[in-house]
Each structure stands twice: as C-alpha cells, then as structure tokens.
Design an enzyme around this catalytic site. Structure first.
Site, short mmCIF file in Angstrom:
data_model
loop_
_atom_site.label_atom_id
_atom_site.label_comp_id
_atom_site.label_asym_id
_atom_site.label_seq_id
_atom_site.Cartn_x
_atom_site.Cartn_y
_atom_site.Cartn_z
N ALA A 13 -34.10 -23.96 -3.72
CA ALA A 13 -35.57 -24.44 -4.64
C ALA A 13 -36.67 -23.63 -3.79
O ALA A 13 -37.31 -23.00 -4.55
CB ALA A 13 -35.66 -25.59 -4.43
N VAL A 57 -27.69 -28.36 2.32
CA VAL A 57 -26.65 -28.71 1.21
C VAL A 57 -25.51 -28.82 1.60
O VAL A 57 -24.43 -29.75 1.02
CB VAL A 57 -26.89 -27.98 -0.15
CG1 VAL A 57 -25.91 -27.99 -1.27
CG2 VAL A 57 -28.29 -28.19 -0.63
N SER A 136 -22.92 -13.78 -9.08
CA SER A 136 -23.57 -12.14 -8.90
C SER A 136 -22.61 -11.45 -9.84
O SER A 136 -21.40 -11.59 -9.87
CB SER A 136 -23.51 -11.97 -7.33
OG SER A 136 -23.85 -10.54 -7.25
N TYR A 149 -19.02 -11.70 0.38
CA TYR A 149 -19.84 -12.22 -0.62
C TYR A 149 -19.47 -12.05 -1.84
O TYR A 149 -19.45 -13.12 -3.02
CB TYR A 149 -21.06 -11.33 -0.58
CG TYR A 149 -22.22 -11.43 -1.67
CD1 TYR A 149 -23.05 -12.67 -1.39
CD2 TYR A 149 -22.34 -10.92 -2.68
CE1 TYR A 149 -24.15 -13.06 -2.09
CE2 TYR A 149 -23.46 -11.34 -3.60
CZ TYR A 149 -24.17 -12.19 -3.26
OH TYR A 149 -25.28 -12.73 -4.09
N LYS A 153 -18.63 -15.16 -4.85
CA LYS A 153 -19.06 -15.07 -6.03
C LYS A 153 -18.01 -15.11 -6.97
O LYS A 153 -18.13 -15.92 -8.20
CB LYS A 153 -20.02 -14.13 -6.41
CG LYS A 153 -21.16 -13.98 -5.39
CD LYS A 153 -22.05 -15.34 -5.54
CE LYS A 153 -23.41 -15.49 -4.65
NZ LYS A 153 -23.93 -16.65 -5.08
N1 LIG Z 1 -31.20 -11.33 -4.78
C1 LIG Z 1 -30.49 -10.86 -5.49
O1 LIG Z 1 -30.27 -9.50 -5.60
C2 LIG Z 1 -29.24 -11.44 -6.06
C3 LIG Z 1 -28.53 -10.88 -6.99
C4 LIG Z 1 -27.20 -11.50 -7.71
C5 LIG Z 1 -27.29 -13.13 -7.07
N2 LIG Z 1 -27.85 -13.54 -6.41
C6 LIG Z 1 -27.66 -14.82 -6.04
O2 LIG Z 1 -28.78 -15.54 -6.31
C7 LIG Z 1 -28.96 -16.70 -5.67
C8 LIG Z 1 -30.43 -16.89 -5.55
O3 LIG Z 1 -30.76 -15.95 -4.52
P1 LIG Z 1 -32.24 -15.40 -4.19
O4 LIG Z 1 -32.32 -13.88 -4.55
O5 LIG Z 1 -33.38 -16.20 -4.76
O6 LIG Z 1 -32.34 -15.61 -2.68
P2 LIG Z 1 -33.24 -16.50 -1.60
O7 LIG Z 1 -32.87 -15.61 -0.16
O8 LIG Z 1 -34.67 -15.77 -2.10
O9 LIG Z 1 -32.94 -17.80 -1.84
C9 LIG Z 1 -31.87 -18.41 -1.47
C10 LIG Z 1 -32.31 -19.86 -1.03
O10 LIG Z 1 -31.13 -20.65 -0.58
C11 LIG Z 1 -31.67 -21.57 0.29
N3 LIG Z 1 -30.06 -21.90 1.18
C12 LIG Z 1 -29.39 -21.15 1.88
N4 LIG Z 1 -28.35 -21.74 2.48
C13 LIG Z 1 -28.99 -23.19 2.11
C14 LIG Z 1 -28.27 -24.24 2.49
N5 LIG Z 1 -27.10 -24.46 3.16
N6 LIG Z 1 -28.70 -25.53 2.00
C15 LIG Z 1 -30.05 -25.55 1.25
N7 LIG Z 1 -30.52 -24.24 1.19
C16 LIG Z 1 -29.96 -23.31 1.57
C17 LIG Z 1 -32.48 -20.58 1.60
O11 LIG Z 1 -33.18 -21.35 2.20
C18 LIG Z 1 -33.22 -19.69 0.56
O12 LIG Z 1 -34.41 -20.44 0.15
C19 LIG Z 1 -27.88 -16.57 -4.53
O13 LIG Z 1 -26.87 -17.32 -4.88
C20 LIG Z 1 -27.64 -15.35 -4.49
O14 LIG Z 1 -26.41 -15.04 -4.07
C21 LIG Z 1 -29.13 -12.91 -5.76
#
Ligand SMILES: NC(=O)c1ccc[n+]([C@@H]2O[C@H](COP(=O)([O-])OP(=O)(O)OC[C@H]3O[C@@H](n4cnc5c(N)ncnc54)[C@H](O)[C@@H]3O)[C@@H](O)[C@H]2O)c1
Length: 248
Positions: A13, A57, A136, A149, A153
């Site tokens: 969140a 989580v 992803s 990674y 995914k």
């Molecule tokens: N940013 C990118 O380029 C990208 C691209 C493709 C997919 N994604 C995926 O999108 C999703 C969101 O990514 P984002 O870019 O918002 O990243 P982000 O790093 O901004 O947010 C991820 C959040 O997950 C929380 N988190 C991690 N481990 C946790 C745990 N064990 N318990 C509770 N919270 C936890 C972190 O504290 C963080 O706030 C992820 O699954 C990421 O793999 C991101």
C-alpha cells in the site's frame, strides 16, 4: 441511488503503485485496507475510508487476523490487490545467492499464497470477489540478470490462472496485471550494482517501451479499477499487459 461501497484490501500500500491504487479506490468511494511494511507514505491521506496496517505480509497469522477483523467490521471483502513486491538488481546467475533467491520467492510468491488464502474463505461466503496480482511483463519479455525476479513473476501468473479455475464456481475472479517499466522507486533497483541508475532508466527502460514513456502508477490504478469493477464481471484468469507495448 447510493453507490455500493466495496471493501478492498491492498498490499504494498505504501509503494508507488499501491498508493496510486488507494487514491483511485478512495475516489471511487470504496473503503481500503492498506498493508505494508511501512505506512509512512500514506500519512498524507486523511480519509476515514482508509485503514492501514504496518505488517510484514509474510506473517500468515497476522494477515489472517487482519482479514478476519475487516470482515467482522464491514461484513465483506470485495477485492484483494497484491501490489507488494521486491526487485532484483541485475546479477549473473553464478553470483545470485540462495538467500537472495529465497527472499525473492518469499516476498513475491509466498506472500500471494498467504494473502489469497486469508481472503478466499470470506469471498466464498459472499460468493463474490476479485483478486488481482501485480506481476511483471518481464515474466514473458525477460531481461538478462533478473532470473529470480522473473521466475517469481512467472509463478505469480501461473498461481493466478490456477486459482481462476479453482475459484470460478464461487464467483471469485482472479487476474494478473503485467506492468512494463514503471515510474516508481523500484525501477532503479533493477539496475546492476554500480550502474548509473538515471542513465539506465533512460537508455534501457524508456527505450524499451514502444509507446515511449515509463508506465505511471495511475496507469496501473486504472487497470486495477477495471478488474475490480462489475465491468469486468466475465474476466477471469487473464493477464492484462499495461506496458506501453513492451511485451510485443
Ligand atoms: N516499478 C516497476 O518498474 C515495476 C515493473 C513491473 C512490475 N512491478 C511490480 O509492481 C508491484 C508494485 O511495485 P512498485 O513499483 O509500486 O514498487 P515499490 O517498491 O514502490 O512498492 C512495493 C511496496 O511493497 C512493500 N513490501 C515489500 N515487501 C513487503 C512485505 N513483506 N510485507 C508488506 N509490504 C511489503 C514495500 O514496503 C513497498 O512499499 C511489485 O510487485 C513489482 O514487482 C514493478
């Protein structure tokens, strides 16, 4: 006519996408339960309809307890959005440690099992629900050095499809979103150690998107809203690419 208020649980969140998803859901008039390791990033959202829990989580009992509390209080859990995740810094496989592999699998895959298992009993009771996992585009359009990674995914997408068929008879829809490179703090974490992060964002990530820009968190929030909504009532087991064509 009053719009029905849905109750949506969002993990990750406090992250870039998680926060955008929350803003969008609150705008739609829904109630949001936000879970993250840190909820500091959400302190500027002053709305009664948002309740946040600072939680890892991976703590199964804690997650189950939160979901029970939510159901007891509101009598429903309409949606689960798995938006948490961690990145891998691009590394050749010979240099990836078992600890790093396990950490990626735990956070990016085991967490899905924990959150989904926690909400499904309530969704079955109501014979309604929508579960969305942010995976992803790298699962189907990989880059070198991100093997753990990418595997996590791919597992997320397969898990979604497995659950979609398992839960269809309970009217629970389960879908995946594959974002392309997105403009959040995570993006820089995919760069190899010592690489120039800003330069990598431009020369590797932006360049790889046919539509010519990074995905914005709001792009993902829009796709989530669609999959949570009744407009998607016949959509399950699918993967929505929100990637500006990166997967082509
Ligand atoms: N940013 C990118 O380029 C990208 C691209 C493709 C997919 N994604 C995926 O999108 C999703 C969101 O990514 P984002 O870019 O918002 O990243 P982000 O790093 O901004 O947010 C991820 C959040 O997950 C929380 N988190 C991690 N481990 C946790 C745990 N064990 N318990 C509770 N919270 C936890 C972190 O504290 C963080 O706030 C992820 O699954 C990421 O793999 C991101």
């Amino acid at each position: 006519m009053a719009v029905e208020q849905k109750v949506i649980v969002v993990t990750g969140a406090g992250g870039g996408m998680g926060k955008a998803i929350i803003h969008e859901q609150l705008k739609l008039g829904n109630r949001v339960i936000g879970l993250d390791l840190s909820i500091d990033a959400l302190s500027d959202i002053a709305q009664d309809a948002l309740q946040c829990f600072e939680v890892n989580v991976l703590q199964e009992e804690r997650v189950q307890d939160i979901c029970q509390q939510v159901f007891d209080k509101y009598g429903r859990i309409d949606g689960l959005v798995n938006a948490l995740g961690i990145a891998q810094s691009a590394t050749p496989i010979e240099e990836v440690t078992m600890d790093e592999w396990n950490r990626l699998m735990d956070v990016n895959v085991k967490s899905l099992f924990i959150t989904t298992k926690a909400v499904v009993p309530f969704m079955k009771k109501q014979q309604r629900g929508s579960i969305i996992t942010i995976a992803s585009i790298s699962a189907v359009r990989p880059r070198p050095g991100l093997q753990a990674y990418i595997a996590s995914k791919g597992a997320a997408e397969s898990f979604t499809r497995g659950l979609a068929i398992e839960l269809a008879s309970s009217q629970i829809r389960v879908n995946t979103i594959h974002p392309g490179p997105a403009d959040t703090q995570m993006l820089g974490q995919f760069a190899a150690q010592g690489a120039d992060v800003e330069q990598t964002k431009q020369s590797v990530f932006v360049q790889s998107v046919p539509l010519g820009r990074l995905v914005k968190p709001a792009d993902i929030a829009g796709a989530v809203s669609y999959l949570l909504s009744d407009a998607a009532s016949m959509v399950t087991g699918t993967t929505l690419h929100v990637d500006g064509g990166r997967g082509l």
